[in-house]
Design a protein around this motif. Sequence first.
Motif, PDB file in Angstrom:
ATOM      1  N   ASP A  30       0.835  -1.192   0.000  1.00  0.00           N
ATOM      2  CA  ASP A  30       0.000   0.000   0.000  1.00  0.00           C
ATOM      3  C   ASP A  30       0.879   1.255   0.000  1.00  0.00           C
ATOM      4  O   ASP A  30       2.111   1.174  -0.092  1.00  0.00           O
ATOM      5  N   LYS A  31       0.255   2.432   0.124  1.00  0.00           N
ATOM      6  CA  LYS A  31       0.989   3.698   0.035  1.00  0.00           C
ATOM      7  C   LYS A  31       1.980   3.890   1.171  1.00  0.00           C
ATOM      8  O   LYS A  31       2.902   4.716   1.074  1.00  0.00           O
ATOM      9  N   HIS A 176     -14.565   2.393  -2.884  1.00  0.00           N
ATOM     10  CA  HIS A 176     -13.590   2.288  -3.973  1.00  0.00           C
ATOM     11  C   HIS A 176     -14.077   3.096  -5.176  1.00  0.00           C
ATOM     12  O   HIS A 176     -15.279   3.129  -5.465  1.00  0.00           O
ATOM     13  N   GLU A 177     -13.141   3.722  -5.876  1.00  0.00           N
ATOM     14  CA  GLU A 177     -13.458   4.417  -7.116  1.00  0.00           C
ATOM     15  C   GLU A 177     -13.322   3.433  -8.279  1.00  0.00           C
ATOM     16  O   GLU A 177     -12.317   2.733  -8.388  1.00  0.00           O
ATOM     17  N   LYS A 211     -15.110   7.713 -13.751  1.00  0.00           N
ATOM     18  CA  LYS A 211     -14.710   7.110 -12.473  1.00  0.00           C
ATOM     19  C   LYS A 211     -15.487   7.754 -11.323  1.00  0.00           C
ATOM     20  O   LYS A 211     -15.603   8.978 -11.234  1.00  0.00           O
ATOM     21  N   THR A 237     -10.644   0.241 -14.155  1.00  0.00           N
ATOM     22  CA  THR A 237      -9.698   0.580 -13.101  1.00  0.00           C
ATOM     23  C   THR A 237     -10.483   0.711 -11.808  1.00  0.00           C
ATOM     24  O   THR A 237     -11.645   1.131 -11.809  1.00  0.00           O
ATOM     25  N   TYR A 239      -9.828   1.747  -7.458  1.00  0.00           N
ATOM     26  CA  TYR A 239      -8.866   2.432  -6.589  1.00  0.00           C
ATOM     27  C   TYR A 239      -9.417   2.546  -5.179  1.00  0.00           C
ATOM     28  O   TYR A 239     -10.592   2.888  -4.975  1.00  0.00           O
ATOM     29  N   SER A 240      -8.560   2.257  -4.197  1.00  0.00           N
ATOM     30  CA  SER A 240      -8.900   2.439  -2.790  1.00  0.00           C
ATOM     31  C   SER A 240      -8.127   3.622  -2.234  1.00  0.00           C
ATOM     32  O   SER A 240      -6.897   3.599  -2.188  1.00  0.00           O
ATOM     33  N   LYS A 241      -8.848   4.655  -1.808  1.00  0.00           N
ATOM     34  CA  LYS A 241      -8.189   5.810  -1.192  1.00  0.00           C
ATOM     35  C   LYS A 241      -7.533   5.417   0.130  1.00  0.00           C
ATOM     36  O   LYS A 241      -6.524   6.002   0.531  1.00  0.00           O
ATOM     37  N   GLU A 246      -4.250   1.158  -6.665  1.00  0.00           N
ATOM     38  CA  GLU A 246      -5.073   1.145  -7.878  1.00  0.00           C
ATOM     39  C   GLU A 246      -4.797  -0.145  -8.631  1.00  0.00           C
ATOM     40  O   GLU A 246      -3.638  -0.557  -8.758  1.00  0.00           O
ATOM     41  N   ASN A 316      -0.816  -0.052  -9.079  1.00  0.00           N
ATOM     42  CA  ASN A 316      -0.128   1.216  -8.929  1.00  0.00           C
ATOM     43  C   ASN A 316      -0.444   1.803  -7.557  1.00  0.00           C
ATOM     44  O   ASN A 316      -1.472   1.474  -6.943  1.00  0.00           O
ATOM     45  N   LYS A 318      -1.243   5.439  -5.777  1.00  0.00           N
ATOM     46  CA  LYS A 318      -1.628   6.806  -6.128  1.00  0.00           C
ATOM     47  C   LYS A 318      -1.888   7.620  -4.871  1.00  0.00           C
ATOM     48  O   LYS A 318      -2.277   7.085  -3.845  1.00  0.00           O
TER      49      LYS A 318
END
Length: 318
Positions: A30-31, A176-177, A211, A237, A239-241, A246, A316, A318
């Motif tokens: 994760d980030k 999730h986006e 999105k 795609t 994505y989880s903030k 992503e 990825n 983000k």
Amino acid sequence: MMKKYTIENNYIKLVTIDYGAAIHQLITKDKNGNDVNVVISFEDLESYKHNPTYLGASVGRFAGRINKDGYTINGKHYSVYTKNDVHLHGGKEGFSFKTWKMESISEGENPSIKFSYSSNDMEEGYPGNLQVSVTYTIVENQLSIVFDATTDQDTIVNLTNHNYYNLSGEGSILDHELLINAESILTKDSDAIPTGKYTSVANTYFDFREKREIGSTYEFKGIDDTYVLKENNPLATIYSKKTGIEMVVTSNQPGVVIYTPETMDENKISNKPLGKYPSICFETEKFSDGPNQKDFPSTLLKKGDIYKNETYLTFNIK
């Protein structure tokens, strides 16, 4: 006895089992540099033998649904096993409930593992001896899932992987986006069999052409539908903030079944806690009931030809 195999590089760790050639864990960073298992996993490997949701499994010989009347190849009719008036995911004991042979495994910079299965003529009502394989390969931050198949008689084939994704590793996917490059979904009847027609996603909660958070904009009631893809690269795609992860999905298939179960049995699952709508499936495949719909992409595999389903998951931060 079920066997577990692991391949990994600096970006991705993949844990597979030979039963159902299933993905048990798919771990990425994760980030904050922490490991996150982005698929829903059973705690106990034995649970994969009693797996009505096809968790992580390789699905065949025909993923999706075929109507109760069966299908016809070269003028010959074939009957299929049905439950609740549909033939689902390859029958009573499809490929998800078979022990596959581990053919090869490699380590190093681009590690891979290949499983194979031999499906005998008329297994689950399908003609032809079918040789099938799935190869999982990691290249940097991308996992590829490639199915191949050959047959000694004309038959029908539709294979897919049935991972349940949650890029937070727990909780819900409603935050999730999501983007899906599709303008329509298949119209279906009360048994979820396609009618042969298409329904526009415009002005519905199925619309992810731009999105947005899955739970936003419309009252979300869950999805179990085939999106007719306009773009395959990427087809979606997500994505989880929360984790910054992503996932970009690409494929050579004409459709993707998006499935979002409302609940899952947390008692058997290692991802805890789970919320409402805890996961999402991207089943890249041809269309349900394709053998009976002349305008759908053909699911016929002729003797001597090669079937190939290629799907790529790129991760990825983000």
